[in-house]
Design a protein around this motif. Structure first.
Motif, PDB file in Angstrom:
ATOM      1  N   ARG A  14     -39.126   1.956   7.123  1.00 29.48           N
ATOM      2  CA  ARG A  14     -39.508   1.572   8.480  1.00 29.48           C
ATOM      3  C   ARG A  14     -41.016   1.656   8.627  1.00 29.48           C
ATOM      4  NH1 ARG A  14     -35.663   6.103  10.752  1.00 29.48           N
ATOM      5  NH2 ARG A  14     -33.697   4.993  10.934  1.00 29.48           N
ATOM      6  N   ILE A  16     -44.127   1.271  11.689  1.00 28.61           N
ATOM      7  CA  ILE A  16     -44.511   1.067  13.080  1.00 28.61           C
ATOM      8  C   ILE A  16     -45.698   0.111  13.087  1.00 28.61           C
ATOM      9  CG2 ILE A  16     -45.329   2.140  15.213  1.00 28.61           C
ATOM     10  CD1 ILE A  16     -44.189   4.831  14.032  1.00 28.61           C
ATOM     11  N   THR A  42     -39.250  -3.187  11.034  1.00 22.26           N
ATOM     12  CA  THR A  42     -40.445  -3.042  11.862  1.00 22.26           C
ATOM     13  C   THR A  42     -40.112  -2.540  13.261  1.00 22.26           C
ATOM     14  OG1 THR A  42     -40.308  -5.399  12.422  1.00 22.26           O
ATOM     15  CG2 THR A  42     -41.799  -4.778  10.623  1.00 22.26           C
ATOM     16  N   HIS A  43     -40.977  -1.629  13.736  1.00 19.91           N
ATOM     17  CA  HIS A  43     -40.843  -1.042  15.065  1.00 19.91           C
ATOM     18  C   HIS A  43     -42.139  -1.337  15.809  1.00 19.91           C
ATOM     19  CE1 HIS A  43     -37.077   1.215  14.359  1.00 19.91           C
ATOM     20  NE2 HIS A  43     -37.431   0.907  13.119  1.00 19.91           N
ATOM     21  N   TYR A  73     -40.472  -1.559  21.656  1.00 14.72           N
ATOM     22  CA  TYR A  73     -40.569  -0.460  22.621  1.00 14.72           C
ATOM     23  C   TYR A  73     -41.590  -0.797  23.705  1.00 14.72           C
ATOM     24  CZ  TYR A  73     -38.542   2.028  18.650  1.00 14.72           C
ATOM     25  OH  TYR A  73     -37.744   2.416  17.601  1.00 14.72           O
ATOM     26  N   ILE A  82     -40.087   6.273  18.032  1.00  9.76           N
ATOM     27  CA  ILE A  82     -41.347   6.387  17.294  1.00  9.76           C
ATOM     28  C   ILE A  82     -42.277   7.456  17.870  1.00  9.76           C
ATOM     29  CG2 ILE A  82     -41.265   4.043  16.385  1.00  9.76           C
ATOM     30  CD1 ILE A  82     -43.278   3.214  18.571  1.00  9.76           C
ATOM     31  N   THR A  89     -40.600   7.270   9.180  1.00 14.16           N
ATOM     32  CA  THR A  89     -41.244   5.980   8.939  1.00 14.16           C
ATOM     33  C   THR A  89     -42.189   6.114   7.746  1.00 14.16           C
ATOM     34  OG1 THR A  89     -43.193   6.385  10.331  1.00 14.16           O
ATOM     35  CG2 THR A  89     -41.240   5.451  11.417  1.00 14.16           C
ATOM     36  N   MET A  92     -47.844   3.850  10.146  1.00 11.18           N
ATOM     37  CA  MET A  92     -48.142   2.988  11.282  1.00 11.18           C
ATOM     38  C   MET A  92     -49.409   2.187  11.034  1.00 11.18           C
ATOM     39  SD  MET A  92     -48.652   4.287  15.195  1.00 11.18           S
ATOM     40  CE  MET A  92     -48.998   3.190  16.563  1.00 11.18           C
ATOM     41  N   ALA A 117     -47.432   7.486  19.349  1.00 12.40           N
ATOM     42  CA  ALA A 117     -46.840   7.243  18.028  1.00 12.40           C
ATOM     43  C   ALA A 117     -47.864   7.512  16.923  1.00 12.40           C
ATOM     44  CB  ALA A 117     -46.307   5.818  17.939  1.00 12.40           C
TER      45      ALA A 117
END
Length: 194
Positions: A14, A16, A42-43, A73, A82, A89, A92, A117
């Motif tokens: 994952r 961010i 992906t976040h 989000y 996150i 994750t 980022m 995050a």
């Protein structure tokens, strides 16, 4: 069809991705595109200022960008996954990173999910890459960058490389973004130094 080695390696990874209001939203969009291509989950968190900048710099709608992410989000959702260190994750990317966001991250005063995050990524000793998009830089900017580097962040302004002989702005953005993904050991097929 059986999974390839790369598919097994990237499954459940994952990342961010934050897009802030600085000029250069194309880097955040390209990061989403390349991460999807690599099979990375992906976040996304995208500031309201980023949506405005996207409108000014691109023909892509915020809805289209948001649809590229596995999970989206709202910037005010401080209870998002996150925002917790227990949510695993790879790290980022803030692409582009505004000076305002950079300052919030450096001070630990997190007024949005983007800075919260990033703060979590730093405290968990995960990789944080800030594609700071500002020039020229005054001494305060430079000191903030130094502070963030000392805290473990990587400052990676989106500076183009011309040795790849880009034929378009798109190629330049792809190369620069792919080089940032290298920092996470996510390697895209680009024209590298030989």
């Amino acid at each position: 069809m059986p999974e390839t080695h790369q598919e097994k390696e990237t499954r459940n990874k994952r990342m961010i991705v934050a897009i802030t209001g600085a000029s250069g939203v194309c880097y955040g969009v390209k990061a989403l595109e390349l991460l999807n291509k690599a099979g990375i989950e992906t976040h996304l968190v995208m500031s309201k200022a980023a949506e405005r900048t996207l409108h000014e710099e691109s023909d892509i709608s915020p809805a289209d960008v948001k649809a590229m992410a596995h999970t989206l989000y709202p910037t005010k959702d401080i209870g998002a996954a996150i925002a917790s260190g227990s949510f695993l994750t790879e790290g980022m990317i803030v692409a582009p990173c505004s000076v305002k966001t950079m300052g919030e991250i450096a001070t630990g005063i997190t007024s949005s999910l983007v800075s919260r995050a990033a703060d979590v990524v730093l405290k968990e000793r995960r990789r944080l890459v800030l594609m700071v998009r500002e020039t020229p830089l005054h001494t305060g900017h430079l000191r903030t960058m130094t502070k963030l580097s000392e805290m473990g962040a990587i400052i990676a302004p989106p500076v183009p490389a011309f040795y790849s002989k880009p034929k378009s702005l798109e190629e330049m953005v792809t190369f620069t973004t792919a080089r940032v993904l290298d920092l996470f050991d996510i390697h895209m097929d680009i024209n590298r130094w030989s």
